[in-house]
Design a protein around this motif. Structure first.
Motif, PDB file in Angstrom:
ATOM      1  N   THR A 141      42.816  21.459  16.244  1.00  0.00           N
ATOM      2  CA  THR A 141      42.730  22.469  15.179  1.00  0.00           C
ATOM      3  C   THR A 141      43.451  21.993  13.920  1.00  0.00           C
ATOM      4  N   ARG A 142      42.737  21.989  12.808  1.00  0.00           N
ATOM      5  CA  ARG A 142      43.308  21.695  11.495  1.00  0.00           C
ATOM      6  C   ARG A 142      42.579  22.560  10.483  1.00  0.00           C
ATOM      7  N   PRO A 143      43.256  23.195   9.553  1.00  0.00           N
ATOM      8  CA  PRO A 143      44.722  23.276   9.514  1.00  0.00           C
ATOM      9  C   PRO A 143      45.251  24.103  10.673  1.00  0.00           C
ATOM     10  N   VAL A 144      46.478  23.797  11.084  1.00  0.00           N
ATOM     11  CA  VAL A 144      47.114  24.528  12.173  1.00  0.00           C
ATOM     12  C   VAL A 144      48.513  24.959  11.737  1.00  0.00           C
ATOM     13  N   GLN A 145      48.829  26.247  11.991  1.00  0.00           N
ATOM     14  CA  GLN A 145      50.142  26.788  11.647  1.00  0.00           C
ATOM     15  C   GLN A 145      51.001  26.800  12.906  1.00  0.00           C
ATOM     16  N   LEU A 146      52.193  26.202  12.797  1.00  0.00           N
ATOM     17  CA  LEU A 146      53.123  26.130  13.918  1.00  0.00           C
ATOM     18  C   LEU A 146      54.447  26.756  13.501  1.00  0.00           C
ATOM     19  N   ILE A 147      55.052  27.518  14.402  1.00  0.00           N
ATOM     20  CA  ILE A 147      56.388  28.058  14.163  1.00  0.00           C
ATOM     21  C   ILE A 147      57.287  27.551  15.291  1.00  0.00           C
ATOM     22  N   PHE A 148      58.398  26.956  14.892  1.00  0.00           N
ATOM     23  CA  PHE A 148      59.361  26.403  15.832  1.00  0.00           C
ATOM     24  C   PHE A 148      60.634  27.237  15.812  1.00  0.00           C
ATOM     25  N   GLY A 149      61.370  27.224  16.910  1.00  0.00           N
ATOM     26  CA  GLY A 149      62.671  27.867  16.994  1.00  0.00           C
ATOM     27  C   GLY A 149      63.696  26.846  17.443  1.00  0.00           C
ATOM     28  N   ARG A 150      64.889  26.927  16.862  1.00  0.00           N
ATOM     29  CA  ARG A 150      65.973  26.020  17.242  1.00  0.00           C
ATOM     30  C   ARG A 150      67.204  26.862  17.509  1.00  0.00           C
ATOM     31  N   MET A 151      67.784  26.717  18.690  1.00  0.00           N
ATOM     32  CA  MET A 151      68.996  27.469  19.019  1.00  0.00           C
ATOM     33  C   MET A 151      70.169  26.910  18.239  1.00  0.00           C
ATOM     34  N   MET A 152      70.984  27.845  17.731  1.00  0.00           N
ATOM     35  CA  MET A 152      72.149  27.478  16.929  1.00  0.00           C
ATOM     36  C   MET A 152      73.397  28.084  17.562  1.00  0.00           C
ATOM     37  N   GLY A 153      74.539  27.636  17.152  1.00  0.00           N
ATOM     38  CA  GLY A 153      75.808  28.267  17.520  1.00  0.00           C
ATOM     39  C   GLY A 153      76.033  28.363  19.015  1.00  0.00           C
ATOM     40  N   ALA A 154      76.453  29.540  19.449  1.00  0.00           N
ATOM     41  CA  ALA A 154      76.842  29.764  20.845  1.00  0.00           C
ATOM     42  C   ALA A 154      75.667  29.567  21.802  1.00  0.00           C
ATOM     43  N   ALA A 155      74.461  29.928  21.377  1.00  0.00           N
ATOM     44  CA  ALA A 155      73.293  29.779  22.251  1.00  0.00           C
ATOM     45  C   ALA A 155      73.036  28.307  22.536  1.00  0.00           C
ATOM     46  N   ALA A 156      73.125  27.460  21.516  1.00  0.00           N
ATOM     47  CA  ALA A 156      72.903  26.024  21.699  1.00  0.00           C
ATOM     48  C   ALA A 156      73.982  25.427  22.599  1.00  0.00           C
ATOM     49  N   ALA A 157      75.223  25.851  22.415  1.00  0.00           N
ATOM     50  CA  ALA A 157      76.330  25.351  23.233  1.00  0.00           C
ATOM     51  C   ALA A 157      76.141  25.740  24.697  1.00  0.00           C
ATOM     52  N   ALA A 158      75.666  26.962  24.937  1.00  0.00           N
ATOM     53  CA  ALA A 158      75.437  27.434  26.306  1.00  0.00           C
ATOM     54  C   ALA A 158      74.345  26.614  26.987  1.00  0.00           C
ATOM     55  N   VAL A 159      73.274  26.319  26.259  1.00  0.00           N
ATOM     56  CA  VAL A 159      72.175  25.534  26.825  1.00  0.00           C
ATOM     57  C   VAL A 159      72.648  24.108  27.098  1.00  0.00           C
ATOM     58  N   ALA A 160      73.422  23.517  26.189  1.00  0.00           N
ATOM     59  CA  ALA A 160      73.934  22.163  26.382  1.00  0.00           C
ATOM     60  C   ALA A 160      74.828  22.101  27.618  1.00  0.00           C
ATOM     61  N   ALA A 161      75.682  23.098  27.817  1.00  0.00           N
ATOM     62  CA  ALA A 161      76.572  23.145  28.981  1.00  0.00           C
ATOM     63  C   ALA A 161      75.756  23.285  30.262  1.00  0.00           C
ATOM     64  N   GLU A 162      74.713  24.102  30.196  1.00  0.00           N
ATOM     65  CA  GLU A 162      73.842  24.311  31.366  1.00  0.00           C
ATOM     66  C   GLU A 162      73.143  23.008  31.740  1.00  0.00           C
ATOM     67  N   THR A 163      72.649  22.292  30.717  1.00  0.00           N
ATOM     68  CA  THR A 163      71.940  21.033  30.944  1.00  0.00           C
ATOM     69  C   THR A 163      72.872  19.994  31.550  1.00  0.00           C
ATOM     70  N   GLU A 164      74.108  19.891  31.040  1.00  0.00           N
ATOM     71  CA  GLU A 164      75.071  18.953  31.585  1.00  0.00           C
ATOM     72  C   GLU A 164      75.423  19.276  33.022  1.00  0.00           C
ATOM     73  N   ALA A 165      75.511  20.562  33.348  1.00  0.00           N
ATOM     74  CA  ALA A 165      75.856  20.978  34.711  1.00  0.00           C
ATOM     75  C   ALA A 165      74.750  20.598  35.695  1.00  0.00           C
ATOM     76  N   GLU A 166      73.503  20.588  35.212  1.00  0.00           N
ATOM     77  CA  GLU A 166      72.371  20.276  36.103  1.00  0.00           C
ATOM     78  C   GLU A 166      72.288  18.787  36.380  1.00  0.00           C
ATOM     79  N   GLU A 167      72.800  17.958  35.470  1.00  0.00           N
ATOM     80  CA  GLU A 167      72.654  16.503  35.616  1.00  0.00           C
ATOM     81  C   GLU A 167      73.630  15.909  36.584  1.00  0.00           C
TER      82      GLU A 167
END
Length: 167
Positions: A141-167
């Motif tokens: 599909t072109r043109p195609v509209q995309l919307i992205f989300g990026r976690m910031m602040g405490a949410a990003a830190a929580a996900v990073a800690a979760e990912t490290e714990a799984e590894e």
């Protein structure tokens, strides 16, 4: 005016006696740290997008309520071939997460980085779309509209800690 007086009182209340929630919210409103020079900083969508409910969605995710998700959009025109990113589908949450972004690609130019979530395609929430439809839309599909989300602040830190714990 009365509204300005209320705002001044709220600002005064953010001193040493501020609640932890007020402090967290105050910290989250600060601009994100500068991105590396290799990836341009994406333009944040207006705050009205933060409160957008998709059809069938009863409430906003908690991270959105605390403005911990930075949303940005891009439109790939008819002149764009490959978008330049790979995604991973989560069968549990329905999230579509960017795994890899090719340098000098359309996605790289937009500021997409690994870990960003593809939230919407052509105005439809990706968590409600089939994997085949998402893949076809990204490819064809072109043109195609995309919307992205990026976690910031405490949410990003929580996900990073979760990912490290799984590894």
């Amino acid at each position: 005016s009365e509204i300005q007086q209320q705002q001044q009182k709220q600002q005064q209340n953010l001193g040493p006696q501020a609640t932890s929630e007020q402090k967290v919210l105050q910290q989250q409103r600060q601009p994100p740290p500068p991105a590396s020079t290799d990836v341009p900083e994406p333009k944040r969508l207006p705050s009205k997008y933060q409160n957008l409910l998709f059809p069938g969605q009863e409430s906003l995710p908690q991270a959105d309520l605390l403005e911990e998700v930075f949303h940005f959009q891009g439109v790939a025109g008819e002149d764009v071939g490959l978008l330049g990113f790979q995604v991973e589908f989560s069968h549990v949450s329905g999230q579509v997460t960017v795994l890899r972004v090719e340098e000098a690609s359309w996605a790289h130019g937009l500021g997409v980085v690994a870990g960003d979530e593809l939230v919407s395609l052509q105005g439809s929430q990706t968590s409600t779309m089939s994997h085949a439809d998402i893949a076809a839309c990204l490819r064809e599909t072109r043109p195609v509209q995309l919307i992205f989300g990026r976690m910031m602040g405490a949410a990003a830190a929580a996900v990073a800690a979760e990912t490290e714990a799984e590894e």
